[in-house]
Write a protein that holds these residues in place. Structure first.
Motif, PDB file in Angstrom:
ATOM      1  N   VAL A   1      30.593  33.923  26.162  1.00 37.96           N
ATOM      2  CA  VAL A   1      30.433  32.866  25.147  1.00 37.96           C
ATOM      3  C   VAL A   1      31.782  32.558  24.522  1.00 37.96           C
ATOM      4  O   VAL A   1      32.151  31.408  24.303  1.00 37.96           O
ATOM      5  CB  VAL A   1      29.425  33.294  24.063  1.00 37.96           C
ATOM      6  CG1 VAL A   1      29.341  32.237  22.972  1.00 37.96           C
ATOM      7  CG2 VAL A   1      28.056  33.514  24.673  1.00 37.96           C
TER       8      VAL A   1
ATOM      9  N   ASP B   1      33.744  30.632  27.335  1.00 46.59           N
ATOM     10  CA  ASP B   1      33.184  29.354  27.776  1.00 46.59           C
ATOM     11  C   ASP B   1      32.952  28.376  26.634  1.00 46.59           C
ATOM     12  O   ASP B   1      33.095  27.167  26.806  1.00 46.59           O
ATOM     13  CB  ASP B   1      31.830  29.573  28.467  1.00 46.59           C
ATOM     14  CG  ASP B   1      31.969  30.331  29.778  1.00 46.59           C
ATOM     15  OD1 ASP B   1      33.105  30.434  30.258  1.00 46.59           O
ATOM     16  OD2 ASP B   1      30.952  30.810  30.295  1.00 46.59           O
ATOM     17  N   ILE B   2      32.545  28.895  25.485  1.00 43.26           N
ATOM     18  CA  ILE B   2      32.057  28.013  24.431  1.00 43.26           C
ATOM     19  C   ILE B   2      33.006  27.966  23.235  1.00 43.26           C
ATOM     20  O   ILE B   2      33.371  26.895  22.751  1.00 43.26           O
ATOM     21  CB  ILE B   2      30.661  28.470  23.933  1.00 43.26           C
ATOM     22  CG1 ILE B   2      29.712  28.660  25.115  1.00 43.26           C
ATOM     23  CG2 ILE B   2      30.100  27.492  22.921  1.00 43.26           C
ATOM     24  CD1 ILE B   2      29.406  27.416  25.884  1.00 43.26           C
TER      25      ILE B   2
ATOM     26  N   PRO C   1      37.270  27.046  24.044  1.00 41.96           N
ATOM     27  CA  PRO C   1      37.527  25.628  24.337  1.00 41.96           C
ATOM     28  C   PRO C   1      37.397  24.722  23.112  1.00 41.96           C
ATOM     29  O   PRO C   1      38.114  23.749  22.976  1.00 41.96           O
ATOM     30  CB  PRO C   1      36.452  25.287  25.385  1.00 41.96           C
ATOM     31  CG  PRO C   1      36.105  26.581  26.016  1.00 41.96           C
ATOM     32  CD  PRO C   1      36.245  27.608  24.938  1.00 41.96           C
TER      33      PRO C   1
END
Lengths: 371, 601
Positions: free
Chosen positions: B516, B519-520, B523
């Motif tokens: 997480v 990926d989340i 970014p």
């Protein structure tokens, strides 16, 4: 698909108890709703099922298997939040695909095919390349639903998914969620504070209050046979009375209510099963909550009963009492009237407000419900 | 395979956190601890003697040192003095009465006093700016708003050069006066010029913090007051001002802390005659009197830690919320009324205070006694070729600055990002990590430099080995320590705004906590990371306080150090070097402006 079993879940936060001995069973493929006022513990219950909140005590089982210690990412649940929670740096397609990085798509589909399929399902074909901030609130929520469904979860959990939407859109989307749930047959737990919504969509619902479950049943059961005073007044409108049983004859209780009124303070209430209303008795096909139905009420017992505003009828011949009328609200088709009798508020529903400022109403003994 | 990866992922973050804490210990806590121990440790025994010596010395604490015997002298320490300013155009001198402390305040008293005056000046100069930024609409408003972040990346020695080029004996102001046949004014080495230079730094800060709060004031609160019968002025005083006050106090407290610890400005514009604690520590280090330097540094550190703690506590209590409906902005261009007239008057003041110093520096770098010239730039090139062993080579300074900037960035960015992650997570100890990692904000560059000099450059015995590092490594360490809080400050607020349910959604879809993050979360905060990196680079490029201590006698000098050395001789080469520094700093500002929103302090 699985059934969910919560066994005496207890959850304490640093300063407060959020859940107290919550036990629930959600059947395989069922649309199950947790409803209650804010702070009642419904969201904590949902988060416990998801694995986002670990209970202080108690067990969560999926299909009989204890998953209490399974971390959220391995529980195979799909969650839709009120705030949509779309990943803002990803397109619609990338959002929906995200869960497929960790789980293969079902039925041997490729990830692309699965995304296409889900966009169709939530009625957003061709929108895959949009950014989340280019979508309306309703569209964002559809994407969130598609994203939650993409890895084919065993359980779909919806946490007030429509609270941020306007009324018309909410009704439209909830019909659609219901349709999708039927189509997929996925076990679904839905959290809402809106009792009307809960009655409209659920197969069964649990009314929660203050960290505990007040009643579990089908919408009809909960509405027609409220188990507690809280349920009686939270689900729909109600006039709740309490008093002492003065006589129990011919299947009818004569109840001397606590209010001291000059006349008519003794009400007659059917002692039998509340299913006296034609046609509703057969609805109870589950084993939930029928405990108090056959209890004998002895003279001198303290009892509580309620009468829906719609059942207080100026034309009724029994249980008549005068109501001094106050404010009224026109609801389209009917009017809600707030009145007073013996120092307490009485709510009425009439086709139109009477010209006088007082009215005498009554109710059939079978229209009252003993709690 | 999967199991190994999961094992790695679950330990990656804790491991990195431990590594960061270790690095911080080596680069910051140990060196600063060395300074502290120097002050309380003598002849292998704990002692209060060095501190007591400083505390009871009237030179440092003025009347306070003697007040134990006669408290009444405290009241006579501050009395009005007269500062004479000869005014051009008018054949007279204005006598300004202001309470000027004399030797009776001592070094610490004077340091606090100049910080207090600087705070007043910054608030006075900053508040109208907040008003204009928050309540008016005009082309370029957003650009000017982000320009208020610039002073933070402005090398302090460059600002000092700008002020000398403007107000110095041969500066632009005197050139103009001379051309008009008027007498020179002498502002260099006076308190007002130091206060003005601090206001140059901190007024934009006050303006930005206050403007943010102002934009967050819901218009309906003032409208409600109006509807209840309050006049516009009363509504402002009763309803709007109380909502601004916390922000104004925040800005004022920060200004006081920065001005208290200010070094390059005071050194270059005030010299030893207006020395503050910081300058005196540097002076003692230069005289190799490390004992006094350590005692002074320790006391200064205690004071600034206390202030910073107060600031952090205060700031934590008020989180700016965006208004549901901010008041509409007024147009700046339109029929002239009293309001707009006042704003235009303010714009003139801003131009003089903020634009003139930089413009003067550029102007001075290309004008010689006989008009326009590129001699000073040519000097930089020829000096590179002909410099003696002990002299500074200009191009080497540029090279060093760029090299150290990149190296500091490489250390500060991962460190800052990691600390941002830890401090925004709800894990045990995150509050402690947050506090400890922000400590460099409260410790002056001179103290860090002194600690690194004693702890790492002079060497440390560890397990029988003598560990020493070169000046260059120590400089990079000091820069990284000074820079990473800016990375954390840029990243942490962005991380904190990520909706918790976004993270939870990813978890329910099967992502581990570490995935997480990759990926989340990262970014989404990428812009903050890049802005933080640009801040870190700019901080390193402009750092003077610790560099000047660590680079003394070595070849690890940077552009700001070179400027200070040149300044000792002639203004010309110093301004030319200042312009080179300005160009490099401006480049990193462009990056900040493009990618960040100037959120860093």
């Amino acid at each position: 698909m699985v059934d969910i079993d919560l066994e005496s879940i207890h959850k304490a936060f640093d300063d407060a108890v959020a859940l107290e001995e919550v036990s629930l069973t959600v059947e395989d493929g069922e649309f199950f709703t947790l409803v209650g006022p804010s702070g009642c513990g419904k969201t904590t219950t949902l988060r416990t099922i998801a694995g986002l909140s670990s209970p202080t005590d108690g067990t969560v089982r999926f299909d009989g298997e204890d998953v209490s210690d399974v971390p959220v990412e391995d529980r195979n649940v799909g969650v839709v939040f009120q705030s949509y929670a779309l990943f803002p740096h990803m397109t619609v397609t990338e959002n929906i695909r995200y869960g497929l990085r960790f789980t293969d798509p079902p039925r041997g589909l490729t990830a692309d095919e699965r995304v296409e399929e889900l966009l169709e399902l939530v009625d957003l074909p061709g929108m895959g390349d949009r950014e989340p901030d280019e979508l309306s609130g309703g569209q964002q929520q559809r994407v969130a639903l598609a994203r939650a469904l993409a890895p084919a979860p065993d359980v779909l959990l919806l946490d007030e998914p429509m609270s941020a939407l306007d009324a018309r859109l909410r009704e439209q989307l909830r019909r659609e969620i219901k349709r999708i749930q039927r189509e997929l047959g996925v076990t679904t737990v839905y959290v809402t504070h809106d009792q009307e919504e809960a009655l409209a969509v659920s197969d069964r619902l649990a009314v929660m209050n203050d960290g505990g479950v007040e009643q579990v049943g089908t919408p009809v059961e909960v509405y027609e046979q409220p188990a507690t005073e809280f349920v009686a007044s939270f689900v729909g409108e109600n006039n709740v009375f309490s008093g002492v049983v003065a006589a129990n004859e011919n299947g009818e209780l004569a109840i001397e209510v606590d209010e001291k009124a000059p006349e008519g303070h003794r009400f007659h209430v059917a002692a039998e099963d509340h299913g006296g209303h034609a046609g509703h008795g057969a609805a109870a096909d589950t084993d939930a909550d029928d405990s108090h139905v056959d209890e004998a009420h002895a003279v001198g017992d303290h009892v509580t009963f309620c009468v829906r505003p719609t059942n207080l009828d100026p034309a009724a011949s029994q249980n008549r009492f005068p109501v001094a009328l106050g404010a009224d609200e026109y609801l389209g088709g009917t009017t809600r009237l707030y009145g007073e009798w013996a120092g307490r508020e009485i709510v009425l529903r009439l086709p139109e407000p009477p010209a006088e400022d007082a009215i005498t109403v009554g109710f059939d003994p079978t229209e009252a419900t003993l709690l | 395979m999967t199991a190994t990866r999961e094992r790695f992922e679950s330990v990656a973050l804790p491991l990195a956190a431990v590594g960061t804490v270790l690095l911080l210990t080596v680069l910051f806590y140990y060196p600063v601890g060395r300074v502290l121990s120097e002050a309380v440790w003598r002849d292998s025994g704990l002692t209060a003697e060095p501190l007591a010596e400083v505390l009871t010395d009237p030179f440092f604490f003025g009347v306070v040192a003697q007040a134990f015997e006669d408290p009444s002298i405290l009241w006579t320490a501050i009395e009005p003095h007269t500062f004479r300013l000869s005014v051009p155009f008018v054949d007279a001198a204005i006598a300004l009465n202001y309470p000027f402390p004399d030797y009776r305040l001592g070094l610490f008293g004077f340091t606090a006093y100049q910080a207090f005056l600087s705070t007043l000046a910054s608030v006075a100069l900053g508040l109208p700016g907040a008003y204009v930024l928050a309540r008016f609409e005009f082309p370029g408003r957003k650009t000017i708003r982000s320009l208020t972040a610039v002073p933070f990346v402005m090398p302090s020695i460059m600002v000092a050069i700008g002020f000398i080029a403007t107000f110095g004996r041969n500066g632009v102001v005197n050139d103009v006066l001379l051309a008009l046949g008027l007498p020179r004014i002498e502002l260099l080495y006076t308190l007002p010029i130091i206060v003005l230079a601090h206001a140059f730094y901190d007024a934009p800060l006050v303006a930005r913090v206050t403007a943010t709060a102002w934009e967050g004031v819901d218009a309906s609160t003032a409208e409600t007051a109006r509807s209840l019968g309050a006049s516009p002025r009363r509504a402002f005083v009763d309803v709007v001002l109380p909502q601004l006050l916390p922000a104004i106090l925040t800005g004022a407290l920060l200004t006081f802390i920065f001005s208290f610890m200010s070094f390059a400005i005071v050194l270059a514009l005030g010299g030893l005659s207006l020395a503050t604690v910081e300058v005196w520590v540097y002076h003692r280090v230069n005289q190799l009197d490390y004992a006094t330097a350590s005692s002074l540094a320790t006391l200064e550190m205690l004071f600034s830690l206390l202030l910073t703690y107060a600031y952090l506590r205060y700031e934590a209590r008020q989180r700016a919320e965006s208004a549901s409906r901010p008041a509409p902005r007024k147009r700046l261009f339109g029929a002239l009324n009293l309001d707009r007239l006042a704003v235009w008057g303010y714009v003139v003041v801003v131009l003089v205070v903020f634009v003139t110093p930089m413009a003067s520096m550029i102007l001075e770098s290309i004008t010689g006694p006989n008009g326009l010239t590129l001699d000073y730039y040519r000097f930089l090139v020829t000096r590179q070729a002909e410099a003696a062993e002990f002299q500074i080579k200009p191009l080497t300074a540029v090279q060093n600055s760029l090299l150290y900037g990149v190296a500091s960035l490489a250390i500060a960015v991962p460190m800052g990002v990691l600390l941002a992650i830890v401090s925004t997570r709800d894990v045990p100890g995150s509050k402690l990590v947050d506090t400890l990692s922000m400590a460099p904000f409260a410790v002056s560059g001179v103290v860090v430099g002194l600690g690194l000099l004693q702890g790492l450059v002079f060497g440390t015995e560890l397990l029988g080995y003598r560990i020493t590092v070169t000046g260059a490594v120590a400089v990079v360490a000091a820069h990284a320590v000074g820079a990473y809080p800016f990375v954390t400050r840029n990243v942490a607020p962005l991380l904190a705004t990520i909706d918790r349910s976004v993270v939870e959604s990813a978890r329910t879809l099967g992502a581990s906590r570490f995935r997480v993050l990759l990926d989340i979360e990262l970014p989404q905060v990428f812009a903050g990371v890049v802005a933080g990196a640009a801040f870190a680079f700019a901080i390193s490029i402009g750092e003077f306080d610790s560099t000047v201590i660590l680079a003394s006698g070595s070849s690890a000098y940077t552009m700001p150090v070179a400027i200070e050395r040149f300044l000792g001789r002639r203004l010309g080469p110093a301004t030319a070097m200042g312009c080179v520094l300005l160009a490099v700093t401006a480049a990193s500002f462009v990056v900040i402006d493009r990618l960040g929103d100037g959120r860093g302090m």
